[in-house]
Design an enzyme around this catalytic site. Structure first.
Site, short mmCIF file in Angstrom:
data_model
loop_
_atom_site.label_atom_id
_atom_site.label_comp_id
_atom_site.label_asym_id
_atom_site.label_seq_id
_atom_site.Cartn_x
_atom_site.Cartn_y
_atom_site.Cartn_z
N LYS A 257 0.83 -1.21 0.00
CA LYS A 257 0.00 0.00 0.00
C LYS A 257 0.86 1.26 0.00
O LYS A 257 0.45 2.31 -0.45
CB LYS A 257 -0.91 0.00 1.23
CG LYS A 257 -2.09 -0.95 1.08
CD LYS A 257 -3.38 -0.19 0.85
CE LYS A 257 -4.50 -1.09 0.34
NZ LYS A 257 -4.87 -2.14 1.27
N1 GLU Z 1 -8.55 -7.70 2.45
C1 GLU Z 1 -7.53 -8.49 1.83
C2 GLU Z 1 -6.50 -7.57 1.21
O1 GLU Z 1 -6.77 -6.40 0.96
C3 GLU Z 1 -8.05 -9.42 0.75
C4 GLU Z 1 -8.85 -10.50 1.33
C5 GLU Z 1 -9.32 -11.56 0.36
O2 GLU Z 1 -9.48 -11.31 -0.85
O3 GLU Z 1 -9.59 -12.63 0.86
O4 GLU Z 1 -5.41 -8.03 0.94
#
Ligand code: GLU
Length: 283
Positions: A257
């Protein structure tokens, strides 16, 4: 049954090219199958997630030409669902309060390696496995320490769970593969500051939202084994899985990020089109 796909980012930063790739693939598969494409904000970490990042994610998806069905689900509005799942596991004696902090686990592993001259086992993300020292604490000691305000996390008793369940498998890209949850040890189900965990909430939500197809980056393939165990323990349906290649940075590592130079917003501001982004992520 109508297929249901989802894109589930955490609104703790801007989307980068890797997210774009995942969202584009999910959207295309959903629409080609005449299915639904849902958006879920995985915002259980209230410290790091922000509404402005949610707006940014929606703007990025629109820029990519992607529409989603219904209102996005925000995990922070559903802590009660995760608490109920945790309670069910604790009620079956499969979750226990673990008082050792992450720092203490690291120190334990370092001391072991120092004294024994061999590596302490690590999980697929590289974190030292929880030694499970307080897995079998007497009930009254647990109660006392909790009453005294000692912080703790809820952990899954993986050995007990696997003894109950036996071997598990799931479908990955059309092929049946064996789950390997033991590699993770006693994973965290909930923390003091965040009353759930990624593993618990993603598993519960995929079931509650009727997700039939989980399509996400390859870095999450090992986690699927944990999700498979939770599905089996909680009696939840098992989606099909497909873990796609990641977009790697110039240094060959996965994007994060904080990799500002690959943020979609920056490309958008620089005048690139959705078509350019598709090309850049190999679609
Ligand atoms: N929230 C997770 C992420 O941003 C992804 C979760 C998923 O796709 O299972 O990496």
């Amino acid at each position: 049954m109508q297929p249901v796909f989802r894109f589930a980012p955490s609104p703790n930063g801007e989307l980068h090219l890797g997210h774009a790739r995942s969202a584009l693939i999910n959207h295309r598969l959903a629409r080609e199958a005449g299915g639904r494409f849902l958006l879920r904000f995985e915002d259980i970490d209230r410290e790091r997630c922000r509404a402005e990042f949610e707006r940014g994610i929606e703007a990025d998806l629109r820029f990519l030409g992607l529409d989603w069905d219904g209102v996005p689900r925000r995990q922070s509005e559903h802590f009660a669902d995760y608490a109920a799942a945790l309670e069910a596991l604790a009620g079956e004696g499969l979750a226990y309060p673990a008082f050792m902090t992450r720092g203490a686990v690291k120190a334990f592993a370092a001391r072991f390696e120092d004294e024994e001259g061999r590596p302490w086992p690590r999980d697929p993300d590289g974190a030292p496995l929880y030694p499970g020292l307080d897995r079998r604490l007497p009930e009254d000691e647990r109660r006392q320490r909790i009453a005294a305000g000692e912080p703790f996390a809820w952990r899954l008793d993986m050995a007990a769970a696997l003894a109950r369940l036996g071997p598990l498998s799931f479908v990955e890209s059309g092929m049946e593969v064996e789950a390997e949850p033991a590699l993770w040890g006693d994973v965290v189900l909930a923390r003091k500051d965040v009353p759930t965990s990624y593993h618990l909430s993603v598993t519960v939500d995929d079931a509650l939202q009727g997700i039939t197809d989980v399509v996400r980056g390859r870095d999450l393939l090992p986690s699927t084994s944990v999700h498979r165990v939770l599905q089996a323990l909680l009696g939840l349906p098992v989606p099909r899985y497909r873990h796609h290649d990641l977009v790697l940075g110039a240094d060959g590592r996965k994007l994060s990020k904080s990799a500002g130079d690959t943020a979609l917003a920056a490309f958008r501001a620089a005048g690139l089109t959705a078509e350019d982004i598709r090309r850049m992520v190999g679609l």
